[in-house]
Design a protein around this motif. Structure first.
Motif, PDB file in Angstrom:
ATOM      1  N   PHE A  15       0.826  -1.202   0.000  1.00 55.26           N
ATOM      2  CA  PHE A  15       0.000   0.000   0.000  1.00 55.26           C
ATOM      3  C   PHE A  15       0.863   1.257   0.000  1.00 55.26           C
ATOM      4  O   PHE A  15       0.503   2.276  -0.600  1.00 55.26           O
ATOM      5  N   PHE A  16       2.014   1.178   0.644  1.00 55.01           N
ATOM      6  CA  PHE A  16       2.906   2.340   0.749  1.00 55.01           C
ATOM      7  C   PHE A  16       4.077   2.285  -0.233  1.00 55.01           C
ATOM      8  O   PHE A  16       4.965   3.133  -0.176  1.00 55.01           O
ATOM      9  N   ASP A  17       4.071   1.324  -1.138  1.00 55.78           N
ATOM     10  CA  ASP A  17       5.203   1.129  -2.035  1.00 55.78           C
ATOM     11  C   ASP A  17       4.997   1.899  -3.347  1.00 55.78           C
ATOM     12  O   ASP A  17       4.053   1.640  -4.097  1.00 55.78           O
ATOM     13  N   THR A  18       5.911   2.827  -3.620  1.00 53.47           N
ATOM     14  CA  THR A  18       5.795   3.638  -4.833  1.00 53.47           C
ATOM     15  C   THR A  18       6.135   2.866  -6.103  1.00 53.47           C
ATOM     16  O   THR A  18       5.875   3.360  -7.210  1.00 53.47           O
ATOM     17  N   SER A  19       6.686   1.672  -5.979  1.00 51.33           N
ATOM     18  CA  SER A  19       7.022   0.908  -7.187  1.00 51.33           C
ATOM     19  C   SER A  19       5.785   0.402  -7.911  1.00 51.33           C
ATOM     20  O   SER A  19       5.883  -0.094  -9.030  1.00 51.33           O
ATOM     21  N   LEU A  20       4.621   0.563  -7.333  1.00 48.10           N
ATOM     22  CA  LEU A  20       3.389   0.199  -8.024  1.00 48.10           C
ATOM     23  C   LEU A  20       3.038   1.211  -9.113  1.00 48.10           C
ATOM     24  O   LEU A  20       2.197   0.932  -9.965  1.00 48.10           O
ATOM     25  N   SER A  21       3.671   2.367  -9.092  1.00 46.21           N
ATOM     26  CA  SER A  21       3.384   3.382 -10.117  1.00 46.21           C
ATOM     27  C   SER A  21       4.412   3.313 -11.237  1.00 46.21           C
ATOM     28  O   SER A  21       5.514   2.771 -11.070  1.00 46.21           O
ATOM     29  N   GLY A  22       4.068   3.892 -12.374  1.00 46.64           N
ATOM     30  CA  GLY A  22       4.911   3.799 -13.553  1.00 46.64           C
ATOM     31  C   GLY A  22       6.277   4.424 -13.387  1.00 46.64           C
ATOM     32  O   GLY A  22       7.273   3.911 -13.898  1.00 46.64           O
ATOM     33  N   ASP A  23       6.337   5.558 -12.661  1.00 42.70           N
ATOM     34  CA  ASP A  23       7.630   6.228 -12.491  1.00 42.70           C
ATOM     35  C   ASP A  23       8.180   6.117 -11.072  1.00 42.70           C
ATOM     36  O   ASP A  23       9.076   6.863 -10.682  1.00 42.70           O
TER      37      ASP A  23
END
Length: 354
Positions: free
Chosen positions: A65-73
């Motif tokens: 939920f807090f991991d930014t690697s789920l987004s494209g950049d």
């Protein structure tokens, strides 16, 4: 004989390596603490049989939920638009996606989701089940703008995730189904039930005269008449989780539920949000058009707009609304704010403390 021995030894070594991932680990069932008001007033929470809550699954879901690697950049996570300090929404009218794009809806807060009995999520009800609701933002071009294949590859290469998935789901092979299952597990633990009004109902707090009158206004069909859509002291969710046209517009630029069902009778209908935690969740309405709670109250008091699908519960639409006095408006606001749960927005179990 020596050749046979070497062959057998090699065989067993290979089998041992191949079966390493299949080593049986039984996840620990997660104990969901049900608030007393919920256990007294509601049926049991909805936990899918194919995605039971476990300690490992919830912990993994929180990490994701807090991991930014789920987004494209790699710049945004689920928490970017669903901030724990804001009762899992954000303070902007429309959230900014990874490419600087903006949508047309306000981020919905996230709490008490395990008691959404019709299992329809989002303002327009387009998602059935929390698992499916968690799926869409990753690939949405105006939100996280990635794709699940890339996300799975990034997580698979991470030093921690394969083992975490193995312990939570019995496999170290990561895919979108397991990611969304884990996130949904975490989201089902987001329970808010410790506001001042909750304590009042449990005999642990006293309302001010203003808060008490505000509650009376809320419940009075001749005054606020709010309880039909937003529940009462007998409904600790403070929403009916149904879809209503609450008189925001005479004509629609956003069809809401009608776009999903294709039924013109559903045009302009949106999900009733819970009135819990309004202190933290401004701006308000599906499109965040109201910056303050006073504007919301003024809408129902004298700002209703008539349309072909307006809900029959908006009984005084021909008068513009319920026409509250200045005092009743102030007291209604005081009551609504008494449903704010400070403990929830400060709960370290729900924040990124990794």
């Amino acid at each position: 004989m020596k050749t046979n021995y070497i062959f057998l030894l090699s065989f067993f070594l290979l089998m041992n390596c191949a079966s390493k991932e299949e080593e049986i680990y039984t996840p620990i069932p997660y104990h969901l603490e049900i608030p007393p008001l919920f256990s007294d007033k509601l049926i049991a929470p909805i936990i899918p049989s194919n995605n039971p809550l476990t300690e490992e699954g919830v912990a993994l879901g929180k990490k994701l939920f807090f991991d930014t690697s789920l987004s494209g950049d790699n710049s945004q996570s689920c928490a970017t638009c669903h901030n724990p300090k804001k009762a899992f929404t954000d303070e902007t009218r429309f959230s900014d996606g990874v490419d600087g794009s903006f949508g047309t809806r306000n981020s919905m807060p996230l709490f008490n989701l395990a008691w959404n009995f019709d299992e329809r999520f989002a303002w327009d009800g387009k998602e059935f089940g929390l698992e499916k609701q968690a799926f869409e933002p990753v690939s949405n071009p105006i939100e996280m703008h990635s794709n699940w294949k890339k996300v799975a590859e990034k997580l698979q290469k991470d030093s921690a995730y394969p083992d975490l998935f193995l312990r939570a789901f019995g496999t170290s092979t990561i895919d979108s189904v397991l990611v969304t299952k884990a996130i949904a597990q975490f989201e089902r633990t987001l329970i808010s039930a410790n506001s001042k009004f909750d304590k009042f109902l449990l005999g642990k707090a006293t309302l001010t005269p203003e808060e008490q009158n505000g509650f009376n206004v809320f419940m009075d069909e001749t005054k606020g008449d709010c309880f039909h859509c937003h529940g009462s002291d007998n409904n600790p969710l403070w929403t009916d989780n149904k879809f209503h046209n609450n008189g925001l517009d005479a004509t629609f630029t956003d069809l809401g539920l009608g776009k999903i069902t294709g039924d013109p009778k559903d045009n302009g209908k949106f999900k009733s949000p819970s009135i819990r935690n309004l202190k933290f969740t401004a701006p308000y309405m599906h499109d965040g058009r109201f910056a303050t709670l006073d504007e919301v109250i003024n809408h129902y008091s004298e700002g209703l707009q008539k349309s072909s699908t307006i809900d029959p519960l908006m009984k005084k639409v021909n008068q513009g609304g319920v026409n509250l006095s200045t005092k009743d408006k102030a007291d209604l606001k005081a009551f609504l704010l008494s449903l704010s749960d400070e403990e929830f927005v400060n709960n370290t179990n729900f924040t990124n403390n990794q």
